[in-house]
Design a protein around this motif. Structure first.
Motif, PDB file in Angstrom:
ATOM      1  N   ALA A 116       0.808  -1.217   0.000  1.00 28.96           N
ATOM      2  CA  ALA A 116       0.000   0.000   0.000  1.00 28.96           C
ATOM      3  C   ALA A 116       0.843   1.269   0.000  1.00 28.96           C
ATOM      4  O   ALA A 116       0.396   2.316  -0.461  1.00 28.96           O
ATOM      5  CB  ALA A 116      -0.932   0.003   1.211  1.00 28.96           C
ATOM      6  N   THR A 117       2.077   1.217   0.506  1.00 29.61           N
ATOM      7  CA  THR A 117       2.913   2.415   0.598  1.00 29.61           C
ATOM      8  C   THR A 117       3.357   2.868  -0.783  1.00 29.61           C
ATOM      9  O   THR A 117       3.873   2.073  -1.571  1.00 29.61           O
ATOM     10  CB  THR A 117       4.150   2.138   1.466  1.00 29.61           C
ATOM     11  N   PRO A 165       0.968   0.353   9.170  1.00 26.21           N
ATOM     12  CA  PRO A 165      -0.478   0.099   9.044  1.00 26.21           C
ATOM     13  C   PRO A 165      -0.979   0.559   7.690  1.00 26.21           C
ATOM     14  O   PRO A 165      -0.586   1.610   7.188  1.00 26.21           O
ATOM     15  CB  PRO A 165      -1.081   0.940  10.179  1.00 26.21           C
ATOM     16  N   SER A 166      -1.832  -0.236   7.068  1.00 27.87           N
ATOM     17  CA  SER A 166      -2.343   0.140   5.744  1.00 27.87           C
ATOM     18  C   SER A 166      -3.667  -0.557   5.494  1.00 27.87           C
ATOM     19  O   SER A 166      -3.969  -1.597   6.084  1.00 27.87           O
ATOM     20  CB  SER A 166      -1.347  -0.247   4.649  1.00 27.87           C
ATOM     21  N   GLU A 167      -4.448   0.035   4.599  1.00 26.07           N
ATOM     22  CA  GLU A 167      -5.700  -0.566   4.181  1.00 26.07           C
ATOM     23  C   GLU A 167      -5.413  -1.638   3.121  1.00 26.07           C
ATOM     24  O   GLU A 167      -4.452  -1.519   2.351  1.00 26.07           O
ATOM     25  CB  GLU A 167      -6.626   0.495   3.584  1.00 26.07           C
ATOM     26  N   PRO A 168      -6.224  -2.692   3.069  1.00 22.10           N
ATOM     27  CA  PRO A 168      -6.023  -3.704   2.021  1.00 22.10           C
ATOM     28  C   PRO A 168      -6.135  -3.083   0.631  1.00 22.10           C
ATOM     29  O   PRO A 168      -6.930  -2.172   0.404  1.00 22.10           O
ATOM     30  CB  PRO A 168      -7.170  -4.702   2.279  1.00 22.10           C
ATOM     31  N   VAL A 169      -5.300  -3.561  -0.280  1.00 20.45           N
ATOM     32  CA  VAL A 169      -5.310  -3.063  -1.651  1.00 20.45           C
ATOM     33  C   VAL A 169      -6.475  -3.705  -2.409  1.00 20.45           C
ATOM     34  O   VAL A 169      -6.598  -4.933  -2.459  1.00 20.45           O
ATOM     35  CB  VAL A 169      -3.986  -3.375  -2.358  1.00 20.45           C
ATOM     36  N   ALA A 170      -7.348  -2.875  -2.991  1.00 17.72           N
ATOM     37  CA  ALA A 170      -8.510  -3.394  -3.704  1.00 17.72           C
ATOM     38  C   ALA A 170      -8.082  -4.111  -4.980  1.00 17.72           C
ATOM     39  O   ALA A 170      -7.182  -3.657  -5.692  1.00 17.72           O
ATOM     40  CB  ALA A 170      -9.460  -2.254  -4.040  1.00 17.72           C
TER      41      ALA A 170
END
Length: 287
Positions: A116-117, A165-170
Motif C-alpha cells: 500500500a505504501t 499500518p495500511s488498508e487492504p489493496v482493492a
C-alpha cells in the motif's frame, strides 16, 4: 567514463538477472506517458522535484523521497515546469522479491501481495538506497558485495513496510483480471473490442470504463504497454531492434521506437546497451 546527463543510463548484470537499475542525472527531457512494469519498482529522487502519478493519486516529490510501485500499477513521473530533477529507479523481479519476502516470514505463502505504501520520506531508507545504487553502478565492486547489499537492503525495507499500518489493496473483479491476462498473453496479436466484450459479457462502453478504472489504461493502451514490455525483454536478450519490434507485435520499427520512447523515456538502442556493457567495451579500447 563521461555520459550525457540527459541520457538515461541502464545497469544490468547477467549474473543478477532479477534486478535492473536506471539512472538519470537531468530529467527535464525524460517524460513518461502513463505505463506499468512487470517488476516491482523503487525510485529515489536525488535532485530537484517532480510529479508522481500513481494509481489514482498524484504526489509532488522532491530530493530525498523514495517512490514505490507495485507490478502492473500504472504510474508516471515527470518534471515540473521544465525544472531540473534527477533520480535512480530500481526494477526488481516480482518472483524473486516474493521469495525474499516469504523466506523472511513476511508472506504466509510464496504469492505476490501488493504493497500500500507509495511514498517514503525517511532519510534512513533514502541514504541506504543511494549507497545500494552506487554499489551496483561501481564496476570495481565485487559481485558478492552487490548481491549481499541488495538482499540486506530489500529484506530490511520489506520488514519495515510490513509493519506500517495500511488498508487492504482493492483487487479488480475476476472478469477484468482475466481480460488483462488475455491481453498480456495476446500482446503481439490483434485483439478487437468485440472479442473482449464477448469474453467478458460487458458492453463496449462499460468494458472500456471499467478496465481503465481498475488498470489505469484502456484496453488498447494496456496492450501497447504489454508490447513494449515484450520488446524490452527481447532487447535484454540482445535481439536486434527490428526483430524485437516485429516479435512484440508492432507493424514496423518506427512504430516500436515511438511507443518505446513514450513509455520508457529512452530509445530502444539506449536500453539495449546497459552501462556494464559500455564499461567493458571502454576498458577493451583502453587496453
Amino acid at each position: 567514463m563521461k555520459t550525457d546527463p540527459c541520457r538515461p543510463v541502464f545497469w544490468r548484470d547477467d549474473r543478477m538477472p532479477h534486478v535492473e537499475l536506471r539512472k538519470v542525472e537531468d530529467g527535464r527531457q525524460v517524460c513518461y506517458a502513463p505505463h506499468s512494469h512487470t517488476q516491482w519498482s523503487l525510485g529515489a529522487i536525488t535532485a530537484g522535484f517532480s510529479t508522481f502519478l500513481y494509481h489514482k493519486d498524484t504526489y509532488r516529490i522532491d530530493a530525498g523521497t523514495l517512490v514505490l510501485m507495485n507490478p502492473n500499477w500504472v504510474h508516471a513521473c515527470n518534471p515540473i515546469d521544465n525544472q531540473p530533477w534527477a533520480y535512480f529507479m530500481l526494477y526488481v523481479d516480482t518472483d524473486w522479491l516474493t521469495a525474499l519476502r516469504h523466506d523472511a516470514g513476511l508472506l504466509d505463502a510464496p504469492q505476490w501481495q501488493d504493497m500500500a505504501t507509495a511514498v517514503l520520506r525517511d532519510p534512513l531508507w533514502y541514504d541506504g538506497y543511494v549507497r545500494l545504487a552506487e554499489c551496483l553502478l561501481d564496476p570495481q565492486r565485487a559481485l558478492l558485495d552487490k548481491q549481499t547489499m541488495l538482499v540486506e537492503y530489500l529484506t530490511a525495507l520489506m520488514q519495515a513496510l510490513a509493519e506500517r499500518p495500511s488498508e487492504p489493496v482493492a483487487q479488480a473483479p475476476e472478469v477484468l483480471q482475466d481480460l488483462a491476462a488475455y491481453l498480456k498473453a495476446r500482446a503481439a496479436d490483434e485483439v478487437s473490442l468485440d472479442e473482449l466484450c464477448a469474453r467478458s459479457g460487458y458492453s463496449s462502453g462499460h468494458l472500456v470504463r471499467a478496465f481503465k478504472q481498475h488498470f489505469g489504461l484502456p484496453p488498447h493502451a494496456y496492450q501497447i504497454n504489454c508490447r513494449v514490455q515484450l520488446g524490452q525483454q527481447a532487447l535484454k536478450r540482445g535481439r536486434p531492434i527490428a526483430e524485437a519490434a516485429l516479435d512484440a507485435g508492432f507493424t514496423d520499427q518506427a512504430h516500436f521506437q515511438r511507443a518505446f520512447k513514450r513509455l520508457v523515456a529512452a530509445t530502444p538502442n539506449q536500453y539495449r546497451h546497459p552501462l556494464l556493457e559500455q564499461q567493458v567495451q571502454a576498458g577493451r579500447r583502453q587496453q
